[in-house]
Design an enzyme around this catalytic site. Sequence first.
Site, PDB file in Angstrom:
ATOM      1  N   ARG A 140      48.621  28.653  49.933  1.00 58.04           N
ATOM      2  CA  ARG A 140      48.455  29.156  48.568  1.00 58.04           C
ATOM      3  C   ARG A 140      47.857  28.071  47.681  1.00 58.04           C
ATOM      4  NH1 ARG A 140      52.142  28.259  44.994  1.00 58.04           N
ATOM      5  NH2 ARG A 140      53.897  28.533  46.427  1.00 58.04           N
TER       6      ARG A 140
ATOM      7  N   ASP B 147      30.853  37.050  32.720  1.00 63.50           N
ATOM      8  CA  ASP B 147      30.938  37.711  34.019  1.00 63.50           C
ATOM      9  C   ASP B 147      29.513  37.809  34.558  1.00 63.50           C
ATOM     10  OD1 ASP B 147      31.032  39.555  36.131  1.00 63.50           O
ATOM     11  OD2 ASP B 147      32.705  40.654  35.257  1.00 63.50           O
TER      12      ASP B 147
ATOM     13  N   LYS C 147      30.839  42.079  45.266  1.00 63.29           N
ATOM     14  CA  LYS C 147      29.550  42.712  45.054  1.00 63.29           C
ATOM     15  C   LYS C 147      28.422  41.940  45.756  1.00 63.29           C
ATOM     16  CE  LYS C 147      31.957  45.468  42.318  1.00 63.29           C
ATOM     17  NZ  LYS C 147      33.255  44.832  42.100  1.00 63.29           N
TER      18      LYS C 147
END
Length: 385
Positions: free
Chosen positions: A50, A174, A199
């Site tokens: 993590r 973004d 994407k």
Amino acid sequence: MANYKNIETAFIHGGIYGDKNTGAVNVPIYQTSTYEQDGLGQDRGWEYSRTGNPTRAALEALIAELEHGKAGFAFGSGMAAITAVLSLFHAGDKIIISSNVYGGTFRVLDKVFNSFEISYSIEDTTNLQTLETKITPDVKAILIESPANPLLTITDIKGVADLAKKHNILSIVDNTFMTPYLQRPLELGVDIVVHSATKYLGGHSDVVSGLVVVNDEKLAERIAFIQNSTGGVLGPFDSFLLIRGIKTLGVRMDRHVSNAEKAVEFLQNHKAVKKVYYPGLKDAQGYEINKKQAKNGGAMISFELYENYDIKKFFSSLKLIALAESLGGVESLVCHPASMTHASIPYETRQKIGITDGLIRLSIGIENIDDLIDDLKQAIEESER
């Protein structure tokens, strides 16, 4: 760093390249949760996955290099990345967002962070003079997309970054639609760049992931703390898939954009098409600004058909282009923003900002463009009332 100057080479050789131990040209998938230590307080640079994983670290170094930032961070989704960035703020803070952004960004602000007394306001970020009047003392950041989703609205990124610096607040972009191949906001003065790497960066519709890049060491420390504390990290196998996807980003984007420009030409000249939204058109809103800050208009297109065409019949008549959420994969996808990607935005707000029920969003893939145009043509013909 290897000896290269161009981003196309960085896609393949950037970040942490290969494996020095074996000579493998690909970074291995370190599929482990923990790491053996040589003694108390004597680890080998890794403690728990993590906190850090070598495969994820290679991806994070790669995206930082591509965006020309100080540090990169990989998350389990684009929304996990956005959530980590929004976690920088405190009760009483306000975030300004563009008038059309991804519905998930609106939803997490409206339904989650509002509960923590972090508020937002939706503003027209294309008008910098008006935008500056909206920066009240409680505003701590401006979050934009350019091109924005789904109307492909262009905002002056450098203008927003300068405005944010003037008022001592953060600027967040973004960059999902453009990728660092077409646009690098940090070079324009932005503080934080976010990607839904699901994407174009991944590019094959086989991994869900998010990336954050920052241009400041202190900001990097804060994001690293949030990433480790909240734990929404990207796993090693998905990190490997994303590194693999990025290797072909340049050649894919060239084909995506080439196809999109031809699709736009077809749509513009079709009698059924009422309006085409594409930043690469000379009469498009923000064309000159986009030309300065981006390589080209990208590969996303939105358009509307005239009222005598049945939009539902159009969607159902497509044979090659898939009706689906998401974008940026090698395959072409089409969606209905009002009922899909932006359904979480209230109807009145959607109408006000131009996300009408007739709006169609098209993510152009890398298939043969003649086949894509043939599919659009027959679906439009089938949809005429």
